[in-house]
Design an enzyme around this catalytic site. Structure first.
Site, PDB file in Angstrom:
ATOM      1  N   TYR A 196       0.829  -1.209   0.000  1.00  0.00           N
ATOM      2  CA  TYR A 196       0.000   0.000   0.000  1.00  0.00           C
ATOM      3  C   TYR A 196       0.865   1.262   0.000  1.00  0.00           C
ATOM      4  O   TYR A 196       0.413   2.321   0.404  1.00  0.00           O
ATOM      5  CB  TYR A 196      -0.903   0.037   1.238  1.00  0.00           C
ATOM      6  CG  TYR A 196      -2.137  -0.847   1.205  1.00  0.00           C
ATOM      7  CD1 TYR A 196      -2.041  -2.211   0.979  1.00  0.00           C
ATOM      8  CD2 TYR A 196      -3.397  -0.305   1.444  1.00  0.00           C
ATOM      9  CE1 TYR A 196      -3.172  -3.018   0.989  1.00  0.00           C
ATOM     10  CE2 TYR A 196      -4.531  -1.106   1.464  1.00  0.00           C
ATOM     11  CZ  TYR A 196      -4.420  -2.457   1.232  1.00  0.00           C
ATOM     12  OH  TYR A 196      -5.541  -3.241   1.253  1.00  0.00           O
ATOM     13  N   LYS A 252       5.889 -14.494   2.511  1.00  0.00           N
ATOM     14  CA  LYS A 252       5.751 -15.168   1.218  1.00  0.00           C
ATOM     15  C   LYS A 252       7.122 -15.135   0.565  1.00  0.00           C
ATOM     16  O   LYS A 252       7.281 -14.802  -0.604  1.00  0.00           O
ATOM     17  CB  LYS A 252       4.681 -14.446   0.367  1.00  0.00           C
ATOM     18  CG  LYS A 252       4.281 -15.172  -0.888  1.00  0.00           C
ATOM     19  CD  LYS A 252       3.558 -16.497  -0.680  1.00  0.00           C
ATOM     20  CE  LYS A 252       3.492 -17.287  -1.958  1.00  0.00           C
ATOM     21  NZ  LYS A 252       2.891 -18.636  -1.780  1.00  0.00           N
ATOM     22  N   ASP A 307      -0.248 -18.390   2.149  1.00  0.00           N
ATOM     23  CA  ASP A 307      -1.257 -19.321   1.617  1.00  0.00           C
ATOM     24  C   ASP A 307      -1.518 -20.451   2.619  1.00  0.00           C
ATOM     25  O   ASP A 307      -2.668 -20.775   2.939  1.00  0.00           O
ATOM     26  CB  ASP A 307      -0.855 -19.857   0.228  1.00  0.00           C
ATOM     27  CG  ASP A 307       0.590 -20.335   0.151  1.00  0.00           C
ATOM     28  OD1 ASP A 307       1.369 -20.080   1.091  1.00  0.00           O
ATOM     29  OD2 ASP A 307       0.950 -20.977  -0.858  1.00  0.00           O
ATOM     30  N   ASP A 344      -4.506  -7.601   5.440  1.00  0.00           N
ATOM     31  CA  ASP A 344      -5.837  -7.156   5.000  1.00  0.00           C
ATOM     32  C   ASP A 344      -6.689  -8.380   4.694  1.00  0.00           C
ATOM     33  O   ASP A 344      -7.836  -8.498   5.147  1.00  0.00           O
ATOM     34  CB  ASP A 344      -5.686  -6.267   3.759  1.00  0.00           C
ATOM     35  CG  ASP A 344      -7.022  -5.899   3.155  1.00  0.00           C
ATOM     36  OD1 ASP A 344      -7.938  -5.571   3.935  1.00  0.00           O
ATOM     37  OD2 ASP A 344      -7.162  -5.950   1.922  1.00  0.00           O
ATOM     38  N   ASP A 402      -9.903 -10.337   7.175  1.00  0.00           N
ATOM     39  CA  ASP A 402     -11.284 -10.625   6.757  1.00  0.00           C
ATOM     40  C   ASP A 402     -11.615 -12.092   7.041  1.00  0.00           C
ATOM     41  O   ASP A 402     -12.704 -12.412   7.525  1.00  0.00           O
ATOM     42  CB  ASP A 402     -11.470 -10.349   5.253  1.00  0.00           C
ATOM     43  CG  ASP A 402     -12.037  -8.962   4.988  1.00  0.00           C
ATOM     44  OD1 ASP A 402     -11.808  -8.060   5.815  1.00  0.00           O
ATOM     45  OD2 ASP A 402     -12.701  -8.779   3.945  1.00  0.00           O
TER      46      ASP A 402
HETATM   47  C1  IPM Z   1      -9.532  -2.683   5.486  1.00  0.00           C
HETATM   48  C2  IPM Z   1     -10.254  -2.414   4.209  1.00  0.00           C
HETATM   49  C3  IPM Z   1      -9.512  -1.420   3.352  1.00  0.00           C
HETATM   50  C4  IPM Z   1      -8.124  -1.917   3.060  1.00  0.00           C
HETATM   51  C5  IPM Z   1     -10.292  -1.104   2.077  1.00  0.00           C
HETATM   52  C6  IPM Z   1     -11.583  -0.386   2.389  1.00  0.00           C
HETATM   53  C7  IPM Z   1      -9.505  -0.395   1.060  1.00  0.00           C
HETATM   54  O1  IPM Z   1     -10.473  -3.589   3.523  1.00  0.00           O
HETATM   55  O2  IPM Z   1      -9.348  -1.760   6.291  1.00  0.00           O
HETATM   56  O3  IPM Z   1      -9.164  -3.823   5.724  1.00  0.00           O
HETATM   57  O4  IPM Z   1      -7.897  -2.734   2.168  1.00  0.00           O
HETATM   58  O5  IPM Z   1      -7.205  -1.490   3.719  1.00  0.00           O
HETATM   59 MG    MG Z   2      -9.797  -5.292   4.494  1.00  0.00          MG
END
Ligand code: IPM
Ligand code: MG
Length: 358
Positions: free
Chosen positions: A138, A189, A222, A246, A250
């Site tokens: 990022y 990785k 992975d 990230d 999730d």
């Molecule tokens: C997070 C979100 C963000 C990210 C999105 C909204 C761009 O998914 O905070 O995890 O990828 O950083």
């Molecule tokens: Mg995210």
């Protein structure tokens, strides 16, 4: 009486609903505690602001935020504005200049909530993911040339610096050391990404020397998804790059029952700049305006904010209130297959805070 100055940035979609709920809960915390107040300023930045003004936050917005002790953020993103504009125009436009390099994402299965994993209970899944939040994938490096032509090219360059990797590794080892199991998994990785990720591994090994009481291991990202799913109990604290964490966070939120519950702290650990607290979920336009967004992720983020502000008693009380409320299935929102509304959950959490005798 102490006063904590909070900048609220509800943003878009359900961000507005959950931050409004979160501010009610924070007020209840201050009332019950009696030793501090919260002084909240509301900033109407985000996609509506962009449509009216051409920018997601005004010039000088960052300077305005500097005066606050913490930022309470909702979500940003709208169906009719490109996602990379909203992300870089607001969330990253705050995280990066404020050097909020440590993104901390705790995941637990709260009382009353079921993991989609068969037989997995609260004892089996209690993690904290530390996401490198200032560089990596990022970093914003790259570009496009020869647009529209057959020879068009785009680059997306990851940046790993010795300084950046060392500070996030130190942060993660310290966090692991502060938790009972003193267990850290370093996600990598380095088999395929042979420059940045190899540096990442080398620095992990160097930093580990200063934390002899922390047990640590290394996992390829992975294979990490498999371990999180099949052997959640083998994990405790986890550190990963910006993009890897990230994705893994999730997965972690889903395995703990719902993305609607998961919180985040974007920390500038040295306190040179304000830190920012937000639910991990997005603006969720599919349910916006229906009053059914799960505010628990935003409340749990407020727990992290209170800890950061030096209010551990109020933070612990809020966490107890959240857990009392999640334990009751009648107070589950639709993401948890319940029928409760945002207001019902918020009222119940406020009542649990005000009625807490501990
Ligand atoms: C997070 C979100 C963000 C990210 C999105 C909204 C761009 O998914 O905070 O995890 O990828 O950083
Ligand atoms: Mg995210």
């Amino acid at each position: 009486m102490k006063t904590h100055k909070i900048a609220a940035i509800p943003g878009d979609g359900i961000g507005k609903e959950v931050v409004a709920a979160g501010l009610r809960v924070l007020d209840a915390c201050a009332t019950r505690d009696g030793t501090f107040t919260v002084d909240v300023a509301n900033f109407p930045w985000g996609s509506d602001f962009y449509k009216a003004n051409g920018v997601l936050m005004p010039e000088g917005g960052i300077d305005e935020l500097k005066a606050f002790d913490a930022i309470y953020f909702g979500a940003v993103g709208a169906p009719d504005v490109p996602d990379h504009l909203t992300l870089w125009g607001l969330r990253l436009a705050i995280c990066q200049p404020f050097d909020q390099y440590a993104n901390v994402r705790p995941t637990r299965i709260l009382p009353g909530i079921e993991s989609p994993l068969r037989g997995v209970t609260a004892e089996d899944l209690d993690w904290v993911i530390v996401r490198e939040n200032s560089e990596g994938e990022y970093a914003g490096q790259g570009g496009r040339s020869h647009r529209g032509l057959p020879e068009e090219v785009a680059t997306e360059v990851s940046i790993f610096t010795r300084a950046g990797v060392t500070r996030i590794m130190r942060f993660a080892f310290q966090l692991a050391q502060s938790r009972p199991r003193k267990l850290l998994t370093v996600v990598t990785k380095s088999n395929a990404q042979r420059h940045g990720m190899v540096l990442w591994d080398e620095i992990a090994r160097e930093v580990a020397i200063d934390f002899p009481d922390v047990t640590w291991d290394k996992m390829l990202v992975d294979a990490m998804t498999v371990r999180m799913t099949l052997n959640p109990r083998s994990l405790d604290t986890i550190v990963a790059t910006n993009l890897h964490a990230d994705i893994l966070s999730d997965l972690a939120a889903a395995l703990a029952g719902s993305i609607g519950i998961a919180p985040t702290a974007n920390l500038n650990p040295e306190g040179r700049f304000p830190s920012m607290f937000e639910p991990i979920h997005g603006s969720a336009f599919d349910i916006t305006g229906k009053g059914i967004a799960n505010p628990v992720g935003t409340f749990w983020s407020a727990v992290m904010m209170l800890e950061h502000l030096g209010e551990p008693a109020a933070a612990a009380r809020l966490m107890r209130a959240i857990e009392r409320v999640t334990a009751d299935p009648a107070l589950h929102t639709p993401d948890l297959r319940g029928n409760a509304t945002t207001d019902m959950v918020t009222d119940a959490v406020c009542a649990a805070i005000l009625g807490d005798n501990e």
